[in-house]
Design a protein around this motif. Structure first.
Motif, PDB file in Angstrom:
ATOM      1  N   GLN A   1       0.854  -1.177   0.000  1.00  0.00           N
ATOM      2  CA  GLN A   1       0.000   0.000   0.000  1.00  0.00           C
ATOM      3  C   GLN A   1       0.895   1.233   0.000  1.00  0.00           C
ATOM      4  O   GLN A   1       1.772   1.376   0.842  1.00  0.00           O
ATOM      5  N   SER A   2       0.695   2.120  -0.926  1.00  0.00           N
ATOM      6  CA  SER A   2       1.526   3.315  -1.027  1.00  0.00           C
ATOM      7  C   SER A   2       0.854   4.487  -0.323  1.00  0.00           C
ATOM      8  O   SER A   2      -0.312   4.775  -0.553  1.00  0.00           O
ATOM      9  N   ILE A   3       1.611   5.149   0.537  1.00  0.00           N
ATOM     10  CA  ILE A   3       1.113   6.327   1.228  1.00  0.00           C
ATOM     11  C   ILE A   3       1.887   7.521   0.706  1.00  0.00           C
ATOM     12  O   ILE A   3       3.112   7.485   0.637  1.00  0.00           O
ATOM     13  N   PRO A   4       1.220   8.576   0.296  1.00  0.00           N
ATOM     14  CA  PRO A   4       1.920   9.740  -0.248  1.00  0.00           C
ATOM     15  C   PRO A   4       3.008  10.235   0.693  1.00  0.00           C
ATOM     16  O   PRO A   4       2.860  10.206   1.908  1.00  0.00           O
TER      17      PRO A   4
ATOM     18  N   GLY B   1      -3.910   9.150   8.887  1.00  0.00           N
ATOM     19  CA  GLY B   1      -4.713  10.106   9.619  1.00  0.00           C
ATOM     20  C   GLY B   1      -4.346  11.537   9.320  1.00  0.00           C
ATOM     21  O   GLY B   1      -4.975  12.441   9.834  1.00  0.00           O
ATOM     22  N   GLN B   2      -3.337  11.775   8.462  1.00  0.00           N
ATOM     23  CA  GLN B   2      -2.940  13.146   8.186  1.00  0.00           C
ATOM     24  C   GLN B   2      -3.469  13.644   6.851  1.00  0.00           C
ATOM     25  O   GLN B   2      -3.287  14.790   6.505  1.00  0.00           O
ATOM     26  N   ARG B   3      -4.090  12.761   6.068  1.00  0.00           N
ATOM     27  CA  ARG B   3      -4.650  13.189   4.794  1.00  0.00           C
ATOM     28  C   ARG B   3      -5.775  14.190   5.036  1.00  0.00           C
ATOM     29  O   ARG B   3      -6.471  14.141   6.045  1.00  0.00           O
TER      30      ARG B   3
ATOM     31  N   THR C   1      -8.176   6.906   1.630  1.00  0.00           N
ATOM     32  CA  THR C   1      -7.951   7.679   2.852  1.00  0.00           C
ATOM     33  C   THR C   1      -6.485   7.708   3.255  1.00  0.00           C
ATOM     34  O   THR C   1      -6.107   8.413   4.195  1.00  0.00           O
ATOM     35  N   GLY C   2      -5.652   6.907   2.561  1.00  0.00           N
ATOM     36  CA  GLY C   2      -4.219   6.944   2.825  1.00  0.00           C
ATOM     37  C   GLY C   2      -3.785   6.209   4.067  1.00  0.00           C
ATOM     38  O   GLY C   2      -2.759   6.542   4.654  1.00  0.00           O
ATOM     39  N   VAL C   3      -4.558   5.197   4.492  1.00  0.00           N
ATOM     40  CA  VAL C   3      -4.155   4.397   5.644  1.00  0.00           C
ATOM     41  C   VAL C   3      -3.778   3.005   5.174  1.00  0.00           C
ATOM     42  O   VAL C   3      -4.171   2.563   4.097  1.00  0.00           O
TER      43      VAL C   3
ATOM     44  N   SER D   1      -4.070   0.027   7.107  1.00  0.00           N
ATOM     45  CA  SER D   1      -4.721  -1.098   7.783  1.00  0.00           C
ATOM     46  C   SER D   1      -6.123  -0.698   8.210  1.00  0.00           C
ATOM     47  O   SER D   1      -6.444   0.489   8.304  1.00  0.00           O
ATOM     48  N   THR D   2      -6.950  -1.707   8.487  1.00  0.00           N
ATOM     49  CA  THR D   2      -8.320  -1.424   8.915  1.00  0.00           C
ATOM     50  C   THR D   2      -8.346  -0.765  10.294  1.00  0.00           C
ATOM     51  O   THR D   2      -9.159   0.109  10.560  1.00  0.00           O
ATOM     52  N   SER D   3      -7.437  -1.179  11.179  1.00  0.00           N
ATOM     53  CA  SER D   3      -7.398  -0.555  12.511  1.00  0.00           C
ATOM     54  C   SER D   3      -7.028   0.919  12.395  1.00  0.00           C
ATOM     55  O   SER D   3      -7.560   1.768  13.121  1.00  0.00           O
ATOM     56  N   ALA D   4      -6.119   1.252  11.454  1.00  0.00           N
ATOM     57  CA  ALA D   4      -5.770   2.658  11.236  1.00  0.00           C
ATOM     58  C   ALA D   4      -6.949   3.417  10.648  1.00  0.00           C
ATOM     59  O   ALA D   4      -7.166   4.589  10.958  1.00  0.00           O
ATOM     60  N   LEU D   5      -7.732   2.745   9.793  1.00  0.00           N
ATOM     61  CA  LEU D   5      -8.921   3.373   9.215  1.00  0.00           C
ATOM     62  C   LEU D   5      -9.932   3.701  10.313  1.00  0.00           C
ATOM     63  O   LEU D   5     -10.518   4.789  10.333  1.00  0.00           O
ATOM     64  N   ILE D   6     -10.155   2.751  11.232  1.00  0.00           N
ATOM     65  CA  ILE D   6     -11.093   2.969  12.333  1.00  0.00           C
ATOM     66  C   ILE D   6     -10.634   4.163  13.175  1.00  0.00           C
ATOM     67  O   ILE D   6     -11.439   5.010  13.569  1.00  0.00           O
ATOM     68  N   SER D   7      -9.334   4.227  13.436  1.00  0.00           N
ATOM     69  CA  SER D   7      -8.794   5.343  14.200  1.00  0.00           C
ATOM     70  C   SER D   7      -9.015   6.668  13.482  1.00  0.00           C
ATOM     71  O   SER D   7      -9.393   7.671  14.087  1.00  0.00           O
ATOM     72  N   LEU D   8      -8.803   6.667  12.152  1.00  0.00           N
ATOM     73  CA  LEU D   8      -9.010   7.883  11.365  1.00  0.00           C
ATOM     74  C   LEU D   8     -10.475   8.307  11.389  1.00  0.00           C
ATOM     75  O   LEU D   8     -10.797   9.477  11.593  1.00  0.00           O
ATOM     76  N   LEU D   9     -11.383   7.341  11.204  1.00  0.00           N
ATOM     77  CA  LEU D   9     -12.802   7.656  11.188  1.00  0.00           C
ATOM     78  C   LEU D   9     -13.268   8.183  12.543  1.00  0.00           C
ATOM     79  O   LEU D   9     -14.191   8.988  12.624  1.00  0.00           O
ATOM     80  N   ALA D  10     -12.612   7.721  13.616  1.00  0.00           N
ATOM     81  CA  ALA D  10     -12.977   8.192  14.955  1.00  0.00           C
ATOM     82  C   ALA D  10     -12.595   9.654  15.151  1.00  0.00           C
ATOM     83  O   ALA D  10     -13.185  10.352  15.969  1.00  0.00           O
ATOM     84  N   ARG D  11     -11.600  10.131  14.374  1.00  0.00           N
ATOM     85  CA  ARG D  11     -11.124  11.494  14.541  1.00  0.00           C
ATOM     86  C   ARG D  11     -11.765  12.482  13.579  1.00  0.00           C
ATOM     87  O   ARG D  11     -11.635  13.692  13.764  1.00  0.00           O
ATOM     88  N   MET D  12     -12.429  11.988  12.533  1.00  0.00           N
ATOM     89  CA  MET D  12     -12.944  12.896  11.522  1.00  0.00           C
ATOM     90  C   MET D  12     -14.440  13.078  11.663  1.00  0.00           C
ATOM     91  O   MET D  12     -15.119  12.322  12.345  1.00  0.00           O
TER      92      MET D  12
END
Length: 288
Positions: free
Chosen positions: A193-196, A202-204, A253-255, A257-268
Motif C-alpha cells: 500500500q503506497s502512502i503519499p 490520519g494526516q490526509r 484515505t491513505g491508511v 490497515s483497517t485498525s488505522a482506518l477505524i482510528s481515522l474515522l474516529a477522529r474525523m
C-alpha cells in the motif's frame, strides 16, 4: 521498550509484568495486543466488561469497543454499536483527567447527562472506571472497566490495579503496536500500500476524500466496530466484496490497515463525501 518495562522497576503492579511480557511478544499484531490487554484486565479486576478504542479529546464522537472483553459467565451486552458524543462532560473528564475517573453508581451519579446515562444503563453498567491511554504528552484512546451484574467492591485495590496497569503497561505498549500497524506494509493481497510522501495515517485532508455511496456505507459500519462478516451480512454482499471495498477505502484515505482506518474515522467528522457508484468509471457495478 523491553528493557524499560521488564528490566527496570517501572511497572508498579507486579502481576502486570507478565501481561507486558506477553504483549511485547505480539507487538507486531495490534489486535492480539488489544485482546491480551482487555481479557487480562477483565479477569484481573473481576469486572464484567472491558472496552477500549482509539480517538482524541477534540473529536466530535468516540467509538467504543474497538476492543472488548466480556465475562462469559454472564449475558453481558456490548457497549459498542454506535458513536458516543465525545463532548459530553464525562467523556472529556476521562480524556483530560490525569487519573482514571470512577462512577461508583451510574444511576445515582449526577455528573452523567441523560443520553450517556441511558446508554450505560442499556448496557447494564452499574459501576464504571474509565481513563485515557497515553503515550508521551498526548491521549490517543480510552479504556473502561464496567461491572454489570453487581457494583464494584469498594474495599479492594481495584482502582490502583487499573490505574497502574493502564499507565505503565497498556498506554506505552498499545501506542507502539499501533505505530507498527500504521506503518506501510504489504496489504492482504501481497502488494504494498503506497502512502503519499509526508502523509502518515490520519494526516490526509479527509475533506477531500470521495467515496462511492457503497464505500461510504461500508466505512460507516467499520466506524461502528463491526467485523467483515457482520458488514457482509448487513450489506447482503460477499466477504470478498467487503474486503475489496475496504481496500479501496484504505487507499483513498491513505491508511495502511483497517485498525488505522477505524482510528481515522474516529477522529474525523461524518458524513464522508459520497458519489454515486456509477460515477467511478474504474469500478464495475458487479463489485458492489
Amino acid at each position: 521498550m523491553r528493557t524499560q518495562l521488564l528490566d527496570r522497576p517501572f511497572i508498579r503492579y507486579g502481576p502486570a509484568r507478565d501481561l507486558a511480557a506477553h504483549m511485547l511478544l505480539r507487538l507486531d499484531d495490534l489486535e492480539a495486543c488489544w485482546s491480551l490487554a482487555t481479557n487480562w484486565l477483565r479477569k484481573e479486576l473481576e469486572c464484567h466488561r472491558v472496552d477500549a478504542g482509539f480517538g482524541a479529546p477534540h473529536a466530535r464522537t468516540y467509538l467504543p469497543s474497538l476492543a472488548e472483553a466480556k465475562d462469559a459467565n454472564y449475558d453481558v451486552p456490548t457497549l459498542g454499536g454506535s458513536a458516543v458524543d465525545n463532548h459530553d462532560p464525562i467523556m472529556q473528564a476521562m480524556w483530560l483527567s490525569p487519573c482514571p475517573v470512577v462512577f461508583a453508581d451510574i444511576k445515582q451519579d449526577r455528573r452523567l447527562q441523560m443520553r450517556l446515562r441511558q446508554r450505560l444503563s442499556k448496557a447494564r453498567t452499574k459501576t464504571k472506571i474509565g481513563g485515557a491511554l497515553r503515550a508521551g504528552n498526548g491521549s490517543y484512546g480510552l479504556i473502561c472497566a464496567d461491572w454489570t451484574e453487581h457494583f464494584a467492591p469498594s474495599d479492594s485495590n481495584i482502582y490502583d490495579r487499573f490505574e497502574q496497569t493502564v499507565a505503565d503497561v497498556l498506554g506505552p505498549i498499545i501506542a507502539v503496536a499501533r505505530a507498527i500497524d500504521d506503518q506501510e506494509r504489504p496489504s492482504r493481497d501481497g502488494r504494498t500500500q503506497s502512502i503519499p510522501a509526508g502523509m502518515a495515517d490520519g494526516q490526509r485532508n479527509v475533506s477531500a476524500v470521495t467515496l462511492t455511496s457503497s464505500e461510504a456505507e461500508v466505512a460507516s459500519l467499520v466506524a461502528k466496530g463491526l467485523s467483515y462478516k457482520e458488514i457482509a451480512i448487513i450489506r447482503g454482499r460477499s466477504f470478498s466484496t467487503i474486503d475489496h471495498q475496504l481496500r479501496s477505502i484504505r487507499k483513498k484515505t491513505g491508511v495502511s490497515s483497517t485498525s488505522a482506518l477505524i482510528s481515522l474515522l474516529a477522529r474525523m467528522d461524518f458524513p464522508l463525501v459520497a458519489c454515486r457508484d456509477g460515477d467511478e468509471a474504474s469500478r464495475s457495478r458487479s463489485d458492489y
